[in-house]
Design an enzyme around this catalytic site. Structure first.
Site, mmCIF file in Angstrom:
data_model
loop_
_atom_site.group_PDB
_atom_site.id
_atom_site.type_symbol
_atom_site.label_atom_id
_atom_site.label_comp_id
_atom_site.label_asym_id
_atom_site.label_seq_id
_atom_site.Cartn_x
_atom_site.Cartn_y
_atom_site.Cartn_z
ATOM 1 N N HIS A 118 0.839 -1.211 0.000
ATOM 2 C CA HIS A 118 0.000 0.000 0.000
ATOM 3 C C HIS A 118 0.874 1.261 0.000
ATOM 4 O O HIS A 118 0.568 2.234 -0.695
ATOM 5 C CB HIS A 118 -0.885 0.060 1.256
ATOM 6 C CG HIS A 118 -1.919 -1.021 1.358
ATOM 7 N ND1 HIS A 118 -1.956 -1.917 2.388
ATOM 8 C CD2 HIS A 118 -2.971 -1.331 0.555
ATOM 9 C CE1 HIS A 118 -2.993 -2.736 2.237
ATOM 10 N NE2 HIS A 118 -3.627 -2.411 1.128
ATOM 11 N N LYS A 171 -15.628 -7.851 5.209
ATOM 12 C CA LYS A 171 -14.889 -8.821 6.011
ATOM 13 C C LYS A 171 -14.667 -8.269 7.420
ATOM 14 O O LYS A 171 -14.615 -7.054 7.614
ATOM 15 C CB LYS A 171 -13.555 -9.132 5.322
ATOM 16 C CG LYS A 171 -12.806 -7.883 4.846
ATOM 17 C CD LYS A 171 -11.753 -8.168 3.785
ATOM 18 C CE LYS A 171 -11.142 -6.846 3.298
ATOM 19 N NZ LYS A 171 -10.369 -6.923 2.104
ATOM 20 N N ARG A 225 -1.664 -5.956 -8.537
ATOM 21 C CA ARG A 225 -0.506 -6.800 -8.242
ATOM 22 C C ARG A 225 -0.336 -7.859 -9.307
ATOM 23 O O ARG A 225 0.630 -7.899 -10.035
ATOM 24 C CB ARG A 225 -0.687 -7.500 -6.890
ATOM 25 C CG ARG A 225 -0.545 -6.593 -5.720
ATOM 26 C CD ARG A 225 -1.147 -7.195 -4.492
ATOM 27 N NE ARG A 225 -2.595 -7.166 -4.590
ATOM 28 C CZ ARG A 225 -3.410 -7.351 -3.573
ATOM 29 N NH1 ARG A 225 -2.921 -7.616 -2.387
ATOM 30 N NH2 ARG A 225 -4.706 -7.284 -3.730
ATOM 31 N N SER A 252 -2.639 -7.714 2.831
ATOM 32 C CA SER A 252 -2.827 -7.600 4.285
ATOM 33 C C SER A 252 -3.114 -8.976 4.882
ATOM 34 O O SER A 252 -2.631 -9.295 5.979
ATOM 35 C CB SER A 252 -3.978 -6.653 4.608
ATOM 36 O OG SER A 252 -3.697 -5.368 4.138
#
Ligand code: ADP
Length: 164
Positions: free
Chosen positions: A17, A41, A90, A128
């Site tokens: 990030h 989530k 990514r 994460s």
């Protein structure tokens, strides 16, 4: 002057990030990093903790501000008069989700463009959730996240491991 937002849950912020935020801050005049307070989530860190850790991780970049938000991303952008939503790509599998999100956001507000940045190669596989998995199992994470995040994860999971 072009203002952009970088919205995410940052649970917690990683060097991936930070990489994206740094690149975006180099391109836009101002970057508002939005910490989303109500992700689908369950989060490990509270919104206050996520906000604190994100602020600490980006404090060295003068044209970045970190703010919480709980409404639609396009509404958050509008509230700050931002015309760009920044996201990160990514691997190829990110593309489908990011495309869906950007098309939905465009449907909600045609004036806001989504722009994706690619991270340095070393962060291509970092997320994460991967960071949390490694931390939970006492693995090495100092190369993956800022020192304050490493410390906060140690505190969370020491508690968890001691009560298992
Ligand atoms: P959320 O799931 O709330 O959107 P994430 O932290 O999973 O939050 O992702 C937010 C944005 O940051 C996404 O666009 C994601 O692709 C990007 N991102 C997350 N980790 C990385 C990384 N290692 N490199 C590049 N972009 C990343």
């Amino acid at each position: 002057m072009t203002r952009a937002i970088f919205p995410a849950s940052f649970d917690p912020i990683t060097y991936g990030h930070v990489d994206i935020a740094t690149r975006a801050a180099g391109v836009f005049d101002e970057l508002i990093v939005g910490v989303y307070s109500r992700p689908q989530k369950n989060t490990l860190f509270s919104v206050e903790e996520r906000l604190d850790l994100t602020q600490l991780a980006l404090a060295h970049i003068p044209n970045i501000r970190v703010e919480p938000y709980s409404n639609l991303t396009v509404e958050f952008a509008k509230a700050y008069d931002a015309s760009v939503i920044v996201r990160g790509l990514r691997v190829a599998s990110d593309f489908e989700w990011e495309l869906q999100l950007s098309l939905m956001n465009r449907t909600l507000n045609t004036d806001i463009e989504t722009i994706c940045f690619m991270p340095s190669q070393q962060y291509t596989f970092l997320s994460s959730s991967m960071l949390k998995d490694i931390a939970k199992n006492n693995g090495p994470i100092t190369e993956l996240a800022p020192a304050d995040v490493v410390k906060a994860l140690k505190i969370k999971y020491n508690h968890y491991n001691n009560h298992r």
